[in-house]
Design a protein around this motif. Sequence first.
Motif, short mmCIF file in Angstrom:
data_model
loop_
_atom_site.label_atom_id
_atom_site.label_comp_id
_atom_site.label_asym_id
_atom_site.label_seq_id
_atom_site.Cartn_x
_atom_site.Cartn_y
_atom_site.Cartn_z
N ALA A 111 5.75 -11.83 0.55
CA ALA A 111 5.80 -10.44 1.02
C ALA A 111 4.45 -10.00 1.57
CB ALA A 111 6.24 -9.53 -0.13
N ALA A 112 3.37 -10.46 0.93
CA ALA A 112 2.02 -10.11 1.40
C ALA A 112 1.77 -10.70 2.78
CB ALA A 112 0.98 -10.61 0.40
N GLU A 113 2.22 -11.95 3.00
CA GLU A 113 2.05 -12.57 4.31
C GLU A 113 2.84 -11.81 5.38
OE1 GLU A 113 3.00 -16.70 4.02
OE2 GLU A 113 1.02 -17.21 3.19
N HIS A 114 4.03 -11.39 5.03
CA HIS A 114 4.87 -10.64 5.97
C HIS A 114 4.20 -9.32 6.35
CE1 HIS A 114 8.17 -7.78 7.02
NE2 HIS A 114 8.55 -8.81 7.75
N ALA A 115 3.55 -8.67 5.39
CA ALA A 115 2.93 -7.37 5.63
C ALA A 115 1.50 -7.48 6.16
CB ALA A 115 2.93 -6.56 4.34
N GLY A 116 0.98 -8.71 6.21
CA GLY A 116 -0.38 -8.88 6.71
C GLY A 116 -1.46 -8.47 5.73
N VAL A 117 -1.14 -8.47 4.43
CA VAL A 117 -2.12 -8.09 3.41
C VAL A 117 -3.13 -9.22 3.24
CG1 VAL A 117 -2.45 -7.44 0.99
CG2 VAL A 117 -0.40 -6.69 2.22
N GLU A 118 -4.41 -8.87 3.18
CA GLU A 118 -5.44 -9.91 3.10
C GLU A 118 -6.29 -9.84 1.84
OE1 GLU A 118 -7.53 -10.06 6.86
OE2 GLU A 118 -5.93 -11.35 7.62
N THR A 119 -5.96 -8.93 0.92
CA THR A 119 -6.67 -8.86 -0.37
C THR A 119 -5.65 -8.77 -1.50
OG1 THR A 119 -8.63 -7.78 0.56
CG2 THR A 119 -8.30 -7.57 -1.81
N ILE A 120 -5.73 -9.68 -2.44
CA ILE A 120 -4.90 -9.62 -3.64
C ILE A 120 -5.79 -9.71 -4.86
CG2 ILE A 120 -3.15 -10.81 -5.04
CD1 ILE A 120 -1.74 -11.67 -2.53
N ILE A 121 -5.56 -8.81 -5.80
CA ILE A 121 -6.22 -8.85 -7.10
C ILE A 121 -5.15 -9.18 -8.12
CG2 ILE A 121 -7.55 -7.55 -8.81
CD1 ILE A 121 -8.40 -5.73 -6.40
N PHE A 122 -5.29 -10.31 -8.75
CA PHE A 122 -4.27 -10.79 -9.71
C PHE A 122 -4.81 -10.71 -11.12
CE2 PHE A 122 -2.49 -14.75 -11.85
CZ PHE A 122 -1.38 -14.08 -12.33
N THR A 123 -4.11 -9.97 -11.97
CA THR A 123 -4.51 -9.91 -13.38
C THR A 123 -3.82 -11.06 -14.11
OG1 THR A 123 -2.75 -8.29 -13.79
CG2 THR A 123 -4.98 -7.45 -13.49
N SER A 124 -4.59 -12.10 -14.34
CA SER A 124 -4.14 -13.24 -15.11
C SER A 124 -4.42 -12.94 -16.58
CB SER A 124 -4.86 -14.50 -14.63
OG SER A 124 -4.37 -15.64 -15.29
N SER A 125 -4.93 -13.89 -17.34
CA SER A 125 -5.18 -13.67 -18.76
C SER A 125 -6.05 -14.78 -19.33
CB SER A 125 -3.85 -13.61 -19.52
OG SER A 125 -4.07 -13.62 -20.92
N VAL A 126 -6.83 -14.44 -20.34
CA VAL A 126 -7.58 -15.48 -21.06
C VAL A 126 -6.64 -16.39 -21.84
CG1 VAL A 126 -9.72 -14.14 -21.25
CG2 VAL A 126 -7.98 -13.96 -23.05
N ALA A 127 -5.36 -16.03 -21.91
CA ALA A 127 -4.37 -16.91 -22.54
C ALA A 127 -4.29 -18.25 -21.82
CB ALA A 127 -3.00 -16.25 -22.57
N CYS A 128 -4.79 -18.31 -20.59
CA CYS A 128 -4.83 -19.58 -19.85
C CYS A 128 -5.65 -20.63 -20.59
CB CYS A 128 -5.45 -19.37 -18.47
SG CYS A 128 -4.46 -18.40 -17.34
N TYR A 129 -6.67 -20.18 -21.35
CA TYR A 129 -7.56 -21.11 -22.04
C TYR A 129 -6.98 -21.61 -23.36
CZ TYR A 129 -10.98 -18.85 -18.93
OH TYR A 129 -11.65 -18.34 -17.85
N GLY A 130 -5.94 -20.94 -23.87
CA GLY A 130 -5.39 -21.30 -25.17
C GLY A 130 -6.37 -20.98 -26.28
N PHE A 131 -6.35 -21.76 -27.35
CA PHE A 131 -7.28 -21.57 -28.45
C PHE A 131 -8.61 -22.24 -28.07
CE2 PHE A 131 -3.20 -21.24 -30.80
CZ PHE A 131 -3.38 -19.93 -31.25
#
Length: 329
Positions: free
Chosen positions: A94-114
């Motif tokens: 959808a971003a490509e269709h709209a020509g959006v060039e900035t995305i801020i993605f809230t991921s998580s420190v859960a990616c690191y596990g313990f």
Amino acid sequence: MIVVTGGAGFVGTRFCQRLVAAGLPFRIIDKVPSATFPDAFTLADVRDPAALRAAIPPGTKAIVHLAAEHRDDVSPRSLYDDVNVQGARNLCAAAEHAGVETIIFTSSVACYGFAKSETDESGAIRPFNDYGRTKAEAEVVFREWQQRGPQSRALMIVRPTVIFGERNRGNVYNLLNQIARGRFLMVGDGGNYKSMAYVENVAAFLEFCLASEVGVRVVNYVDKPDMSMNELVGLVYSTLDRKPGFVQRLPYVVGYLIGASFDCLAAVTGRKFPISRIRVKKFCATTRFASAAAASGFTPPCSLHEGLQRTLAFEFLAERADGPVFYSE
């Protein structure tokens, strides 16, 4: 125009309040209505590519992606992949269709596990649950989007630690509520540290990220200094002007067995319980993360202590005005 997916939620509402204060136009896209900004709301689910594409207005400058499936007890488990991973693919299209060039993605420190104490942004990705796994996989999706336009697209991946604040009814609130009401049972010795983030500071950092330059950047978000569980209990008592009482303590192994018992009961009855093995393990673990946010030039609006004190005062000392509350992990 700033598009905020999941903007009807806890962090999204606080972030949009900052956009209002800054005079920045925005549009919330969510599967549930925004109680705070109904006039800026569009109903759409990130799992629906057509609805998502139609919801992003022409001239959108940036997308702040907050929508996620994140609870520990999601059923069916396929929702983690459908929302967090496929939803990311749908959003990128959808971003490509709209020509959006900035995305801020809230991921998580859960990616690191313990992870080991003070893990920074270069830490190994070793998630222990589906939430962390699918957040990590979504990061890959967004990186691929940026690489399809490397000379013009900006991607900021923000990995917050556990977020708390006024009107949230997640794990931190439940903990503060138990301490405030004298019903708290400490599992373990209380010497384990917890990285936390106050919602106003997280919202301010997301606003700061709107000025991201072309390329990819990853930043953990943590409010320092970290507090041990014993220090947190002491802060609650002092803020509420109460004498520290006797804190009942339970050995970790006993707490873990109790969590296992509830897991068995949940499997038999199909009910969800607030106690489980994974929640006991998460509670007793030290989760301390380092952050490059300060090095980027960002200054949070308030300290961690002040954020906790504001939350405690709002929830337990003041007469609260009517308004939405948000239920999350």
